[in-house]
Design an enzyme around this catalytic site. Structure first.
Site, PDB file in Angstrom:
ATOM      1  N   TYR A 241       0.856  -1.202   0.000  1.00  0.00           N
ATOM      2  CA  TYR A 241       0.000   0.000   0.000  1.00  0.00           C
ATOM      3  C   TYR A 241       0.884   1.242   0.000  1.00  0.00           C
ATOM      4  CZ  TYR A 241      -4.383   2.385   1.414  1.00  0.00           C
ATOM      5  OH  TYR A 241      -5.519   3.154   1.493  1.00  0.00           O
TER       6      TYR A 241
ATOM      7  N   TYR B 298      -5.461   5.318  -7.232  1.00  0.00           N
ATOM      8  CA  TYR B 298      -5.674   5.128  -5.799  1.00  0.00           C
ATOM      9  C   TYR B 298      -7.118   4.731  -5.562  1.00  0.00           C
ATOM     10  CZ  TYR B 298      -5.791   6.073  -0.772  1.00  0.00           C
ATOM     11  OH  TYR B 298      -5.933   5.968   0.583  1.00  0.00           O
TER      12      TYR B 298
END
Lengths: 407, 152
Positions: free
Chosen positions: A309, A360
């Protein structure tokens, strides 16, 4: 007894990725439905099979989606608490639901449209929301008001995610000598991976010169250290390993999954920062890393590709440390030596272009890429990839990690 | 959303929350702040400080506290220099420095203050710098704590 290899990801669906606001006139609901239907189709299943939702960060309301798509019966609907940190962990919750006989076919998804809202807290209303979020209790029915602790931080000017991660980063640089050149390498290697991908939103080459010419946003973070603001939806379908054998795609087994953190990692960001000194300059993932390796019976050396991430580039470096790819404090030189490069590095990272360069969608693009890597269909395919690590967070607790493997 | 920040000064993040929303756990802090004093709750069982003040001690899970006046000095544990305003109306206070301060007289983690650090050169501020508290008395209720370098 664990969930090791009990369930498998059998379908993936995604809308195109858009720059912030550009998914209009689609909506979060319509994109969620599209991604779910595509994921079911990919698996060779239909809406009649779907009976569970294991989500995170309040990605959708299963009641609304279930009604919209005519799901025959919902038997499982959970969300991990807090935000994007729960992403990879929601897959483990799905596996637990399936292994426990509570549901047979579970979707995990994110749908995101930043038309009327921005996750980065770019208006004062947003700042106050961030100040309040850890205390709000997540109740959609309100009643939480402003908690007494908020007054201790609301006026300190540090109310966006970037401001928070900048603090963890400053401390890491101070203690270990990590440099901006190291963050640049994360950004550049990730960008190189994105260039070949039609789904990526940022595909222009990124040089060291570009990086150092970019404006500083919140020292030590510059523009390129930040993820972008995107719209889109990604969904994956999980079912039992046994049933997965008979479906359309090669099964991708959930080898291990965990979500959580040290208790005092706490809300971690935005307003807490009371993390004990040894864990402050970290991603908060150490306890989760330990548990998934134990569950899987492997070590970092066995992982073929890592989908970490990457909302902020330094947090990739801290995750590399916390997941044992290099010793604590050595993440900077580790990436500086080219270790995360696709094709040549010892552990290819974010082969899809990550949050930094592809899109994202709060972690789900990493799950999608992990599945494609294990299926052997990724655009930047890691040769012979058998085990993939995918993570959610760093963020407020829980953060999460999942290991996927070839059946 | 139309927002007014009043007169802005470079390096000083303006007060945006004007009420303390205090409860029994936090009111003693704000009472002292109005008189330019920094106080913090110390666990009466194990001596651990906690800030923001909260119902339970995270070390020993008891509730009793004694309020202790602290010297108001401390050390910068970490910080960021905010150069890009979150809102266009905040441009004039950028760049400003915000960070976490470990307070003298406490154990550090668990009682750090997260504050705007003023009167510093954003290009020269460092982790480990010594700072002291200063309260801005915004109104009868809110006294915004900030830190500034200890004058030598």
């Amino acid at each position: 007894m664990t969930i090791k290899d009990k369930a498998a990801i059998v379908g993936v669906g995604a809308t195109p990725y858009f720059k912030r606001g550009q998914s209009y006139p689609e909506s979060e609901l319509s994109m969620a439905c599209s991604a779910i239907l595509m994921a079911l189709e990919d698996a060779g299943l239909t809406i009649k099979d779907l009976d569970g939702f294991s989500i995170y960060s309040s990605s959708c309301d299963p009641a609304t989606v279930g009604a919209e798509l005519g799901v025959p019966e919902i038997r499982w609907a959970t969300s991990t608490t807090s935000g994007g940190g729960g992403c990879a962990g929601a897959l483990g919750v799905a596996a637990a639901a399936i292994d426990g006989g509570m549901a047979t076919t579970v979707v995990t998804l994110m749908t995101l449209q930043q038309l009327n809202k921005r996750l980065g807290g770019s208006a004062v209303g947003g700042m106050l929301q961030y100040a309040m979020m850890s205390d709000a209790g997540g109740s959609p029915y309100g009643g939480s008001g402003i908690s007494p602790s908020v007054a201790f931080t609301a006026n300190n000017g540090m109310l966006s995610p970037g401001h928070s991660f900048a603090q963890l980063t400053s401390r890491h640089m101070h203690l270990y000598g990590t440099k901006r050149e190291h963050f640049a390498e994360v950004c550049m290697s990730t960008r190189d991976n994105a260039i070949k991908r039609p789904t990526a939103l940022r595909t222009e080459p990124l040089t060291l010169e570009d990086y150092f010419n970019a404006r500083m946003i919140s020292d030590p973070l510059c523009l390129f250290d930040y993820t972008m603001e995107s719209d889109g939806a990604v969904a994956v379908i999980t079912t039992s390993a046994e049933r997965a054998k008979d479906l359309k795609q090669p099964p991708v087994l959930i080898m291990a999954s965990a979500h959580g953190a040290s208790g005092r990692w706490g809300p971690a960001l935005f307003k807490y920062f009371q993390i004990p000194n040894d864990e402050f300059p970290s991603s908060g993932h150490r306890p989760v890393a330990k548990r998934i390796y134990e569950m899987a019976g492997i070590t970092a050396a066995d992982v073929d590709v890592a989908l970490l991430y990457d909302h902020f580039s330094p947090m990739v470096i801290m995750q590399l440390e916390d997941y044992g790819f290099c010793p604590i404090g050595e993440g900077g030189p580790f990436v500086g030596d080219g270790n995360i490069r696709y094709g040549t590095g010892s552990i290819p990272v974010n082969t899809h272009g990550g949050n930094l360069s592809e899109a994202y969608i709060i972690g789900m693009t990493h799950v999608r890429e992990a599945v494609e890597q294990i299926r052997g269909t990724a655009i930047n395919q890691v040769e012979g990839a058998e085990i993939a690590l995918v993570t959610g967070g760093p963020a407020g607790s829980p953060v999460s990690g999942t290991l996927l493997r070839k059946a | 959303m139309s927002v007014e920040f009043g007169e802005l000064k470079k390096g000083v993040f303006p007060t945006i929350l004007f009420e303390t929303h205090s409860d029994a756990s936090t009111e003693p802090f704000w009472e002292a702040a109005r008189e330019d004093k920094l106080v913090a709750p110390k666990c009466s069982n194990c001596g651990t400080f906690r800030l923001p003040p909260s119902p339970y001690c995270f070390e020993c899970q008891t509730r009793g506290v004694e309020w202790v006046q602290l010297p108001g000095t401390g050390t910068i544990h970490s910080f960021t220099v905010v150069r890009h305003p979150l809102h266009p109306g905040l441009a004039e206070c950028c760049p400003y420095v915000s960070g976490s301060v470990e307070l003298d007289g406490t154990q550090g983690a668990g009682a750090r203050m997260l504050v705007n650090i003023i009167d510093v050169d954003p290009d020269a501020v460092r982790i480990g710098d010594r700072v002291e508290i200063i309260f801005e008395h915004v109104n009868d209720e809110m006294s915004t704590p900030r830190f500034r370098p200890i004058s030598k």
